[in-house]
Design a protein around this motif. Structure first.
Motif, mmCIF file in Angstrom:
data_model
loop_
_atom_site.group_PDB
_atom_site.id
_atom_site.type_symbol
_atom_site.label_atom_id
_atom_site.label_comp_id
_atom_site.label_asym_id
_atom_site.label_seq_id
_atom_site.Cartn_x
_atom_site.Cartn_y
_atom_site.Cartn_z
ATOM 1 N N UNK A 56 0.905 -1.210 0.061
ATOM 2 C CA UNK A 56 -0.047 -0.039 0.000
ATOM 3 C C UNK A 56 0.914 1.175 -0.052
ATOM 4 N N UNK A 57 2.174 1.240 0.834
ATOM 5 C CA UNK A 57 2.854 2.269 0.954
ATOM 6 C C UNK A 57 4.330 1.579 0.853
ATOM 7 N N UNK A 58 5.302 2.294 0.098
ATOM 8 C CA UNK A 58 6.670 1.795 0.280
ATOM 9 C C UNK A 58 7.326 1.998 1.484
ATOM 10 N N UNK A 59 6.950 1.229 2.750
ATOM 11 C CA UNK A 59 7.546 1.399 3.877
ATOM 12 C C UNK A 59 7.812 -0.440 4.482
ATOM 13 N N UNK A 60 8.684 -0.153 5.364
ATOM 14 C CA UNK A 60 9.020 -1.588 5.795
ATOM 15 C C UNK A 60 8.669 -1.719 7.328
ATOM 16 N N UNK A 61 8.059 -2.864 7.712
ATOM 17 C CA UNK A 61 7.547 -3.743 7.053
ATOM 18 C C UNK A 61 6.315 -3.300 5.993
ATOM 19 N N UNK A 62 6.298 -3.797 4.874
ATOM 20 C CA UNK A 62 5.097 -3.269 3.707
ATOM 21 C C UNK A 62 3.655 -3.890 4.196
ATOM 22 N N UNK A 63 2.711 -3.014 4.071
ATOM 23 C CA UNK A 63 1.228 -3.639 4.282
ATOM 24 C C UNK A 63 0.723 -3.931 2.834
ATOM 25 N N UNK A 64 0.478 -5.221 2.726
ATOM 26 C CA UNK A 64 -0.008 -5.716 1.383
ATOM 27 C C UNK A 64 -1.270 -5.042 0.681
ATOM 28 N N UNK A 65 -1.177 -4.877 -0.671
ATOM 29 C CA UNK A 65 -2.182 -4.282 -1.307
ATOM 30 C C UNK A 65 -3.046 -5.738 -1.862
ATOM 31 N N UNK A 66 -3.938 -6.145 -1.394
ATOM 32 C CA UNK A 66 -4.831 -7.301 -1.963
ATOM 33 C C UNK A 66 -5.713 -6.625 -2.980
ATOM 34 N N UNK A 67 -5.579 -7.627 -4.032
ATOM 35 C CA UNK A 67 -6.608 -7.329 -5.296
ATOM 36 C C UNK A 67 -7.261 -8.798 -5.685
ATOM 37 N N UNK A 68 -8.690 -8.747 -5.265
ATOM 38 C CA UNK A 68 -9.502 -9.777 -5.637
ATOM 39 C C UNK A 68 -9.802 -9.875 -7.121
ATOM 40 N N UNK A 69 -9.613 -11.029 -7.790
ATOM 41 C CA UNK A 69 -10.477 -11.178 -9.124
ATOM 42 C C UNK A 69 -11.381 -12.405 -9.048
ATOM 43 N N UNK A 70 -11.935 -12.592 -10.259
ATOM 44 C CA UNK A 70 -12.910 -13.578 -10.581
ATOM 45 C C UNK A 70 -13.220 -13.808 -11.808
ATOM 46 N N UNK A 71 -13.805 -14.764 -12.301
ATOM 47 C CA UNK A 71 -14.467 -15.158 -13.599
ATOM 48 C C UNK A 71 -13.559 -15.638 -14.842
ATOM 49 N N UNK A 72 -12.395 -16.198 -14.245
ATOM 50 C CA UNK A 72 -11.563 -16.832 -15.379
ATOM 51 C C UNK A 72 -10.545 -15.844 -15.986
ATOM 52 N N UNK A 73 -9.338 -15.681 -15.523
ATOM 53 C CA UNK A 73 -8.342 -14.961 -16.244
ATOM 54 C C UNK A 73 -7.299 -15.572 -16.868
ATOM 55 N N UNK A 74 -6.638 -15.330 -18.044
ATOM 56 C CA UNK A 74 -5.525 -15.991 -18.595
ATOM 57 C C UNK A 74 -4.391 -15.672 -17.723
#
Length: 146
Positions: A56-74
């Motif tokens: 989410x921000x370039x700091x240590x330790x980093x907090x992950x930016x979660x991105x959900x997806x659905x519906x079939x992706x190549x």
């Protein structure tokens, strides 16, 4: 920079099938075959899940930016396997596309296969490395041993 020289061991062709949880399936395969160090490449499609698309921000330790997806992706991606205190540690990144959208990130949680994922897994022999908690960052990082 750190490095360790090794050689290729066994080579596996792995087919993940529709609705398989790719990380859980890969972890089972790695344990069954006794792989300590490996690299893999894969292609196919993901049905649904989440990727970490950077911090989410370039700091240590980093907090992950979660991105959900659905519906079939190549998808296509690469990964590594190195041993840690809890056994084999899988680190896998994927680049995915659907229609005019694209995602790239780290596969960390449950991600289901859509139709098929084809993977080639290359065992690395003689490599001196482990996954360990890095005291500076608190992250589970690769440590090259001498």
């Amino acid at each position: 920079m750190q490095y360790s020289q090794g050689r290729l061991g066994r080579v596996f062709l792995v087919k993940f099938e529709n609705k398989d949880d790719i990380l859980k399936s890969l972890e089972g395969f790695v344990k069954k075959e006794g792989l300590k160090n490996a690299v893999l490449v894969f292609l196919g499609a993901f049905r649904r899940g989440q990727l970490v698309t950077g911090p989410k921000k370039a700091v240590v330790p980093p907090e992950p930016n979660w991105k959900p997806f659905d519906g079939g992706w190549e998808v296509m991606g690469v990964g590594t396997v190195f041993s840690g205190k809890k056994g084999p540690q899988i680190h896998m990144h994927a680049a995915m596309g659907k229609k005019d959208k694209a995602l790239t990130g780290c596969v960390r949680k449950k991600v289901d296969v859509f139709l098929v994922i084809e993977a080639v897994v290359f065992e690395l022999k003689g490599i001196k490395a482990r996954k360990e908690i890095d005291p500076k960052t608190g992250l589970n990082l690769l440590r090259i041993l001498r």
